[in-house]
Scaffold this active site. Sequence first.
Site, mmCIF file in Angstrom:
data_model
loop_
_atom_site.group_PDB
_atom_site.id
_atom_site.type_symbol
_atom_site.label_atom_id
_atom_site.label_comp_id
_atom_site.label_asym_id
_atom_site.label_seq_id
_atom_site.Cartn_x
_atom_site.Cartn_y
_atom_site.Cartn_z
ATOM 1 N N ASN A 23 9.915 46.577 53.179
ATOM 2 C CA ASN A 23 9.088 45.626 52.449
ATOM 3 C C ASN A 23 9.350 45.633 50.953
ATOM 4 O OD1 ASN A 23 7.336 44.412 54.532
ATOM 5 N ND2 ASN A 23 6.671 46.522 54.836
ATOM 6 N N ARG B 160 63.836 46.152 26.086
ATOM 7 C CA ARG B 160 63.087 46.661 24.937
ATOM 8 C C ARG B 160 63.958 46.569 23.695
ATOM 9 N NH1 ARG B 160 63.526 52.773 27.341
ATOM 10 N NH2 ARG B 160 65.538 53.331 26.442
ATOM 11 N N ASN C 251 50.850 39.559 36.783
ATOM 12 C CA ASN C 251 50.831 38.595 37.885
ATOM 13 C C ASN C 251 50.126 37.288 37.567
ATOM 14 O OD1 ASN C 251 48.479 40.185 37.741
ATOM 15 N ND2 ASN C 251 47.908 39.651 39.822
ATOM 16 N N ARG D 62 6.976 41.314 48.352
ATOM 17 C CA ARG D 62 7.004 42.660 47.766
ATOM 18 C C ARG D 62 8.410 43.093 47.358
ATOM 19 N NH1 ARG D 62 3.580 45.996 52.123
ATOM 20 N NH2 ARG D 62 4.164 44.228 53.443
#
Length: 453
Positions: free
Chosen positions: A229, A425, A371, A17
């Site tokens: 059940n 940058r 990472n 079931r």
Amino acid sequence: MNRTCLAVILAAGDSTRMKSSMSKVLHPIAGLPMIAHVMTALQAAGMQDAVLVVGRDADKVTQAGSLPGLQVSSVLQTERRGTGHAVLTARETIAKGYDDVLVTYGDVPLVKPETFLAARDKRAEGADIVVIGFEAANPFGYGRLLIENGELLAIREEKDASEDERRITRCNSGLMVINGARALEWLEKIGNSNAKGEYYLTDIVEIARAKGARVVAIDAPEEELAGCNTRAELAGLEALWQKRRRHALMLSGVSMIAPETVFLAHDTVLSPDVLIEPNVVFGPGVTVESGAVIHAFSHLEGAHVAEGATVGPFARLRPGANLGEGAKVGNFCEVKKAEIGAGAKVNHLTYIGDAFVGAGTNIGAGTITCNYDGVNKHETRIGAHAFIGSNSALVAPVTIGDGAYVASGSVITADVPAEALAFGRARQEVKPERATAVRARALALKAAQKAER
């Protein structure tokens, strides 16, 4: 209690079931298989020997039901011929000789150790069989307990009960403790002359009484004895477990603003004076120390949160996240396998993975530790009282020293010494009036494309 006891756990269900590809008792409640909940309660009740009656996924069920300090064996039930037949599958173990034989089910995961102990206490007082029952809100489908003058005369299954017996609301849970010295004698006399042609364990009551045995019933709350059940019933058990655990934690000093929205794992540890805001989910392996705050819509798994630390809102702590005292992981941040030092701040829209962040360090918004190189994971180490500017990418393996500064928008690929300032940058250039020309060119291209259509 100076009495030996064997626990027999019926766990051979096929999940028909449940519509499942795995054994019913392996389905989790609060992240732990149902069978493990049962075994944990038995162990807490002082059991030392247990036998699992298994069927589908036998090895996995046995593994899930094995706990340190509990001697667990298993027997395979190859036929499904009723509960009495299932218990007799463990005949060899029962025959070893125990004062008590306790029968329970692998899909009844909410039974408290105190209930098992109460049944054994009654057995120690002289009863030969102690059946655990309950008052049912809706008794349909349950076996009824036929009691007279304090003794249990019989258990009548729904299909075999008379109309008067079906009006009885005191019902059988299926759990019982049996006199170990006579258990096999009575079990072997169980027949299958009933509507389903099965060997009902419940028939042991009348069999034992016919031999002069004393049989009694004790009660436990219906919710505690609920079985599973279907998937819907599994969800119901989860809700009951969560409600029980939240209540216990709040009584211990944990604050929950909307407890019904907080979901806990079986091993979640929350200390007094922890505050949990709404819509928080705890996966396995989380410990939160006193004074910490877990803000709304956060998800934690395999993490440790120290005293006074704060998490969220909308934060995710993955396995290996370890927040120091007073640390902060803010909104829309993710931390994985990383140490966040005392007083450090990881405030906004940030990913910190495979990293160490020193005490008092500030991680700016949009920072990520890069990472993973596509094959291996690498570590980023950031010292104490460092400052990482917003929108920075720290390409591991890399180390940033104590007190160092990383300029906003930097891509850092080399180590930064202590107290140094790092830029990673391109230099900004300004072209006067160039925006007008760029815009005009874009508008001309758009017009040409429109004309072609």
